[in-house]
Design a protein around this motif. Structure first.
Motif, short mmCIF file in Angstrom:
data_model
loop_
_atom_site.label_atom_id
_atom_site.label_comp_id
_atom_site.label_asym_id
_atom_site.label_seq_id
_atom_site.Cartn_x
_atom_site.Cartn_y
_atom_site.Cartn_z
N GLN A 640 32.79 -29.84 47.93
CA GLN A 640 33.28 -29.52 46.50
C GLN A 640 32.29 -30.00 45.45
O GLN A 640 32.61 -31.21 44.89
CB GLN A 640 34.72 -29.99 46.46
CG GLN A 640 35.41 -28.98 45.37
CD GLN A 640 36.88 -29.30 45.40
OE1 GLN A 640 37.29 -30.06 46.18
NE2 GLN A 640 37.46 -28.54 44.88
N THR A 641 31.10 -29.37 45.18
CA THR A 641 30.14 -29.69 44.34
C THR A 641 30.39 -29.61 42.69
O THR A 641 30.02 -30.73 42.23
CB THR A 641 28.85 -29.21 44.63
OG1 THR A 641 29.13 -27.69 44.62
CG2 THR A 641 28.51 -29.53 46.04
N GLY A 642 31.25 -28.50 42.56
CA GLY A 642 31.50 -28.17 41.30
C GLY A 642 30.45 -27.27 40.67
O GLY A 642 30.74 -26.57 39.75
N PHE A 643 29.36 -26.79 41.67
CA PHE A 643 28.44 -25.71 40.96
C PHE A 643 28.88 -24.49 41.63
O PHE A 643 29.08 -24.21 42.72
CB PHE A 643 26.90 -26.08 41.62
CG PHE A 643 26.44 -27.19 40.85
CD1 PHE A 643 25.95 -27.24 39.57
CD2 PHE A 643 26.48 -28.66 41.34
CE1 PHE A 643 25.59 -28.28 38.85
CE2 PHE A 643 25.99 -29.68 40.79
CZ PHE A 643 25.54 -29.51 39.29
N LEU A 644 29.29 -23.50 40.48
CA LEU A 644 29.78 -22.43 41.04
C LEU A 644 28.59 -21.65 42.00
O LEU A 644 29.12 -21.07 42.67
CB LEU A 644 29.77 -21.33 39.62
CG LEU A 644 30.67 -20.37 39.87
CD1 LEU A 644 32.02 -20.42 40.07
CD2 LEU A 644 30.54 -19.56 38.16
N LYS A 645 27.41 -21.62 41.85
CA LYS A 645 26.54 -20.90 42.45
C LYS A 645 26.68 -21.49 44.04
O LYS A 645 26.47 -20.68 44.90
CB LYS A 645 24.93 -21.26 42.13
CG LYS A 645 25.11 -20.46 40.55
CD LYS A 645 23.49 -20.16 40.53
CE LYS A 645 23.22 -19.90 39.06
NZ LYS A 645 22.41 -20.31 38.25
N TYR A 647 29.34 -22.30 45.44
CA TYR A 647 30.50 -21.72 46.07
C TYR A 647 30.13 -20.23 46.38
O TYR A 647 30.44 -19.64 47.76
CB TYR A 647 31.55 -21.74 45.18
CG TYR A 647 32.20 -22.99 44.79
CD1 TYR A 647 32.05 -23.97 45.80
CD2 TYR A 647 32.62 -23.35 43.53
CE1 TYR A 647 32.37 -25.26 45.46
CE2 TYR A 647 33.08 -24.58 43.45
CZ TYR A 647 33.21 -25.52 44.28
OH TYR A 647 33.46 -27.00 43.79
N ALA A 648 29.39 -19.72 45.49
CA ALA A 648 28.97 -18.17 45.83
C ALA A 648 27.90 -17.92 47.05
O ALA A 648 28.14 -16.97 47.55
CB ALA A 648 28.42 -17.70 44.63
N LEU A 649 27.04 -18.92 47.00
CA LEU A 649 26.04 -18.91 47.85
C LEU A 649 26.78 -19.00 49.33
O LEU A 649 26.45 -18.29 49.98
CB LEU A 649 25.06 -20.11 47.96
CG LEU A 649 24.05 -20.22 48.86
CD1 LEU A 649 23.20 -18.94 48.43
CD2 LEU A 649 23.09 -21.45 48.59
N PHE A 652 28.61 -15.72 50.10
CA PHE A 652 27.47 -14.64 50.22
C PHE A 652 27.01 -15.07 51.77
O PHE A 652 26.84 -14.04 52.58
CB PHE A 652 26.83 -14.44 49.27
CG PHE A 652 27.00 -13.86 48.21
CD1 PHE A 652 27.49 -12.42 48.50
CD2 PHE A 652 27.11 -14.14 47.07
CE1 PHE A 652 28.08 -11.69 47.16
CE2 PHE A 652 27.23 -13.46 45.98
CZ PHE A 652 27.94 -12.18 46.10
N LEU A 656 27.45 -12.43 55.16
CA LEU A 656 26.29 -11.91 55.64
C LEU A 656 26.35 -12.27 57.02
O LEU A 656 26.15 -11.18 58.01
CB LEU A 656 24.96 -12.55 55.11
CG LEU A 656 24.00 -11.90 55.41
CD1 LEU A 656 23.78 -10.39 55.00
CD2 LEU A 656 22.47 -12.52 54.78
N LEU A 659 28.74 -9.71 58.62
CA LEU A 659 28.33 -8.34 58.65
C LEU A 659 27.29 -8.24 60.00
O LEU A 659 27.35 -7.36 60.67
CB LEU A 659 27.49 -8.18 57.39
CG LEU A 659 28.15 -7.08 56.44
CD1 LEU A 659 27.54 -6.89 55.25
CD2 LEU A 659 28.58 -5.71 57.08
N VAL A 660 26.72 -9.39 60.06
CA VAL A 660 25.48 -9.27 61.09
C VAL A 660 26.41 -9.27 62.29
O VAL A 660 25.87 -8.45 63.39
CB VAL A 660 24.55 -10.33 61.16
CG1 VAL A 660 23.86 -10.62 62.38
CG2 VAL A 660 23.68 -10.40 60.02
N LEU A 662 29.21 -8.31 63.05
CA LEU A 662 29.80 -6.89 63.15
C LEU A 662 28.81 -6.10 63.54
O LEU A 662 29.24 -4.97 64.32
CB LEU A 662 30.57 -6.38 61.74
CG LEU A 662 31.42 -5.37 61.78
CD1 LEU A 662 32.60 -5.57 62.48
CD2 LEU A 662 31.84 -4.93 60.41
#
Lengths: 667, 101, 177
Positions: A640-645, A647-649, A652, A656, A659-660, A662
């Motif tokens: 839990q770093t607090g950096f939004l990115k 979490y987004a990373l 995503f 991915l 998906l791969v 699948l």
């Protein structure tokens, strides 16, 4: 009957006590005492008036038009088909509907009439109690519950009323909650009631699951009229609940009786009733004599179409009834607590009623119920006067000589005793004569069951006149008894009214030729209960009558010989047959038996669970889970770093990966 | 035309991926917001393509809902960004990391 | 048609890349407009005339005006430089390529399986000829107000909440964070 008019009446009968309870309960004792003193009895008496109007309206109709079902509101409606007709009756439809017919109106009259008198009496009896408002709230709640029980037309609300009654009874037995014995007695009563509830609920489930209509289709209904209509002749295998005497209908009959036995204090679920005397005396009079304990009789009478299909279950009912009657009468002879004597008497008399409805003499049983409600309420209230007058002493050995100081109470108690014993022309005479002669005509194991029933008469008159003699005659044996005073009018008037009723209510069953429309009790109930399959012949009836009266008088004679003239020593039985005396005095050791076979093993098991299972297994497991989660949480906290990115990373990235994976699977 | 059909979907995927990269790479919240719009639009393209392919209306209807949701999201998001700016902070996502505290 | 698709798709990609890679926020916004107009053209190719119009009006019009307005209001300027060799950008680009390839493979595969590569799966009642004969807006409206009435109403509620929320957040009471 006129549906709208009856609907209004039924709403008044049910609504008034409910409103009384709600107003009283929701003001949390803030209501002035004077208001409660008028409102508590007032709502019940108002309900009584409405019930009388319903009776009059009913009597103006031909017998075939005296039953009506009124739906107050629909609930849990899952029925198949729409509109009227048979199709709409099939399927679950637990609407709150009430049945107004001679049987339910009779019960309404008993509950609200006698209940009203007892409410009036309570105003005096509970005058000095600090929980005056709470008492009337519970009493009104009890009346409401009992009315729901007898008026309901669906099994669901029958069970709801059944359980509510048990709760009100519990609350009133444990009313003086500072006394440990009262709390324990209330708990005992409640637990026993719940055993009965289980029986009733299981019976309802079985009926719901197994009842078939004329076409052989499963009905899945809880509507009691539909059930009774379809149980009907039931001779075909695919109809009703199976063939006469079949396993299903017998099981249902026995389960229903389990409920009835718990409520009516029949063996083997009888031990709560004497303990229930811990409650205030008006409670004993209303709940544990006049109404609630007779609900079992009502239940068997109401479900008589089922018992007619289940001869084995019905015989069991009759046998248990007569056995309880004998046992309770036997125990009652040696008790010293005035209320306990009357409690055992209640158990015994209800045993007779259960016997009657078991052998098929339904209206005789109901007649005994009505007569018993009058004279047993009378006995309790008169005993309450005595107890109240001598500072809450209940032991008859501490009384004596009260006939001079409490003339009215003495006279009324004596009337009650005469009525209970079945001395000619008092209420109990007619009801018992009807009951025993019908029992003789119908009984499956005639004549010995009948002989037992008649024997109960000796015991009955013995134990009740023993109380009369010991408590009211002779010299005062305590300071309090010597200074006893007559009860105030508010407590005396209900007793006198009940004494009047106990004296005359028996005449209800005489077919006065010119007295239409009131043509006797049996014909009044005929639209619901039908006629017994066998009528006693005049000779049998006469013999039964004679035997009953002779034996009752014999009981009085024994009391006179023992306690009046002292011709027979009081120590005769204790000395010559000590085991018999001890058996009776110790209430046949049922409490001890249950204590050793049920209470102690369960308590030991509970202790074992508490000392071994709880700390070593349950607590250990819980602690283990807790520690594991704490460790894991500590490990995961670094993500839990607090950096939004970040979490987004992560999001995503795993999308991915998904998906791969699948894609690999699909190609 | 038939050969173009996968082209629509691949274009949609490409736009979506570019938008996702924008969300991950850029630090300016306004640009991140635009990237999110980009991703939503890519999804809309896929929805409408499939609506055409299956001859149904559901895809188009959903695209309409997506546009409505995106519009409300932009309204609220921009109001938030204005609020952050007004509180005197730099508009940099890497500095807005109170979530860790 | 293929030509139109090619031009529109290329413009859409250029616009998208412009959004992500521009150094000035305003350039990003303008690239997004290009992207959205191209998408509207693609919608027209897919016989979704109504949505193409909505795309222009709502996105390229309202939403983008709002963006530009906020940019003008806050004037962040060129304060951020995206270096082409930044690790995150490289990794992200790689992931984007992988993603597109995977989707493309899946799509081609799925189309082949389900519809043999034809544009019309012919599964529903709304073939473009039918819809266009009937009226694009009318068909869409009928669906929206019958089958999708509840989501439609919920969406209207959402818009209301968003409006109220935006007003609440914009009120000058105290610093937000």
């Amino acid at each position: 009957m006129n549906p709208t008019f009856t609907l209004v009446l039924a709403a008044i009968v049910l609504g008034l006590p409910t409103a009384g309870f709600l107003v009283n309960a929701l003001t949390f004792g803030k209501l002035p005492k004077a208001v409660v003193a008028w409102m508590g009895p007032g709502v019940v008496l108002g309900s009584f008036v409405a019930a009388v109007v319903a009776l009059v309206a009913m009597m103006s109709r031909p017998p075939s038009d005296r039953g009506i079902t009124i739906v107050f509101w629909h609930w849990l409606n899952a029925s198949v088909g729409s509109g009227g007709g048979v199709a709409a009756q099939a399927g679950l439809n637990a609407n709150f509907s009430v049945r107004i017919d001679p049987l339910s109106v009779l019960m309404m009259l008993v509950i609200t009439g006698i209940g009203g008198l007892i409410h009036v009496y309570s105003v005096g009896y509970m005058d000095h109690d600090r929980s005056f408002n709470r008492f009337f709230a519970y009493m009104n709640l009890f009346v409401t519950s009992m009315l729901v029980l007898v008026m309901s037309n669906t099994l669901v609300f029958l069970i709801i009323g059944w359980a509510m009654v048990a709760f009100a009874s519990y609350a009133l037995i444990a009313f003086w909650y500072e006394r440990k014995s009262a709390v324990v007695a209330g708990r005992k009563a409640f637990v026993t009631q719940v055993i009965g509830d289980v029986g009733l609920v299981l019976a309802a489930f079985l009926i719901f699951l197994n009842l078939r209509g004329p076409s052989g289709r499963l009905l899945h209904t809880v509507n009691m009229q539909t059930i009774f209509d379809n149980v009907g002749p039931g001779a075909h295998f695919h109809q009703g609940l199976g063939p006469v005497g079949g396993g299903m209908v017998t099981a249902i009959g026995i389960l229903l009786f389990l409920g009835a036995a718990a409520k009516s204090a029949q063996w083997p679920l009888h031990t709560w009733l004497p303990d229930a005397m811990e409650g205030p005396t008006p409670v004993s009079a209303l709940i544990h004599a006049a109404t609630m304990v007779t609900a079992g009789v009502y239940l068997v009478a109401r479900f008589h179409p089922i018992y007619q299909q289940a001869p084995i279950a019905a015989s069991l009912v009759a046998a248990i009834g007569i056995g309880t009657a004998l046992m309770a009468g036997f125990i009652g002879c040696t008790q010293y607590d005035i209320k306990r004597v009357i409690a055992y008497s209640t158990m015994s008399q209800i045993g007779l009623m259960i016997f009657a409805v078991g052998v098929g003499a339904y209206s005789a049983g109901m007649f005994q119920l009505v007569a018993h409600a009058c004279f047993k309420a009378l006995l309790f209230l008169a005993a309450g006067n005595v107890i109240h007058a001598i500072n809450d002493e209940q032991d008859i050995r501490a009384m004596g000589g009260l006939s001079q100081r409490m003339k009215w109470t003495f006279a009324c108690f004596t009337v009650g005793a005469l009525a209970l014993s079945g001395i000619p022309f008092f209420a109990g005479f007619f009801s018992k004569e009807e009951l025993l002669s019908n029992g003789l005509a119908l009984g499956p194991a005639v004549p010995w069951l009948w002989l037992v029933g008649v024997t109960v008469n000796v015991l009955t008159s013995f134990y009740i006149f023993r109380v009369v003699w010991v408590a009211f005659k002779g010299e005062p044996r305590s300071e309090a008894a010597a200074h006893a005073h007559e009860a105030p009018p508010v407590m005396l008037i209900p007793v006198v009214v009940l004494a009047g009723l106990a004296a005359v209510v028996g005449f209800l069953n005489i077919d006065f030729a010119g007295f239409a429309p009131v043509t006797g009790f049996t014909s009044f109930l005929r639209p619901v209960l039908g006629v017994p399959s066998h009528q006693p012949s005049d000779l049998v009836g006469g013999l039964a009558l004679l035997a009953g009266v002779v034996l009752s008088l014999g009981g009085v004679g024994i009391v006179w010989a023992v306690y009046g003239k002292a011709v027979i020593s009081r120590e005769l039985v204790p000395r010559r047959l000590p085991w018999l005396y001890q058996l009776s005095y110790n209430r046949c050791y049922w409490d001890e038996l249950y204590d050793y076979t049920l209470v102690r093993p369960v308590a030991a098991l509970a202790r074992g669970v508490r000392t071994i299972l709880e700390p070593d297994v349950v607590d250990a497991a819980v602690a283990g889970v807790r520690d594991a989660i704490a460790t894991l949480a500590d490990d995961f906290r670094t993500f839990q770093t607090g950096f939004l990115k970040d979490y987004a990373l992560v999001f995503f990235f795993f999308a991915l990966v998904g998906l791969v994976v699948l894609g690999l699977r699909l190609t | 035309m038939s050969g173009m059909f996968p082209g629509f979907l691949i274009l949609s995927a490409a736009l979506f991926a570019i938008g996702a990269v924008g969300v991950l790479v850029r630090r300016n919240p306004l640009v991140v917001f635009m990237s999110i719009e980009l991703m939503l639009n890519a999804a809309n393209l896929a929805l409408i393509t499939y609506a055409r392919y299956t001859d149904t209306m559901a895809g188009q209807i959903f695209a309409l809902f997506v546009i409505a949701v995106a519009a409300s999201e932009v309204v609220v998001g921009l109001a938030l960004i204005t609020g952050v700016y007004r509180s005197g902070r730099r508009l940099d996502l890497d500095e807005l990391s109170e979530m860790s505290e | 048609m293929t030509v139109i698709f090619g031009i529109a798709a290329g413009l859409a990609l250029v616009g998208a890349l412009g959004v992500v890679l521009s150094q000035r926020t305003l350039y990003s916004a303008l690239s997004l407009v290009v992207n959205m107009v191209s998408l509207a053209v693609l919608f027209l190719l897919l016989d979704a005339q109504f949505l193409a119009a909505v795309q222009i009006i709502v996105y390229a019009g309202a939403v983008m005006v709002l963006f530009v307005f906020i940019i003008a209001l806050l004037s962040p300027g060129a304060e951020e430089r995206v270096h082409p060799l930044e690790v995150r950008l490289l990794l992200g680009g790689l992931a984007a390529v992988v993603f597109t390839l995977v989707i493309g493979r899946l799509t081609l595969n799925g189309i082949t399986v389900a519809g043999n590569g034809r544009l019309h799966g012919g599964l529903g009642p709304f073939a473009p000829t039918v819809v266009n004969a009937h009226g694009q807006v009318q068909t869409l409206g009928e669906q929206l107000f019958t089958t999708y009435l509840l989501p439609f109403e919920v969406t209207s509620l959402l818009l209301l909440v968003a409006a109220v929320g935006a007003v609440y957040l914009s009120k000058r009471r105290r610093p937000l964070l």
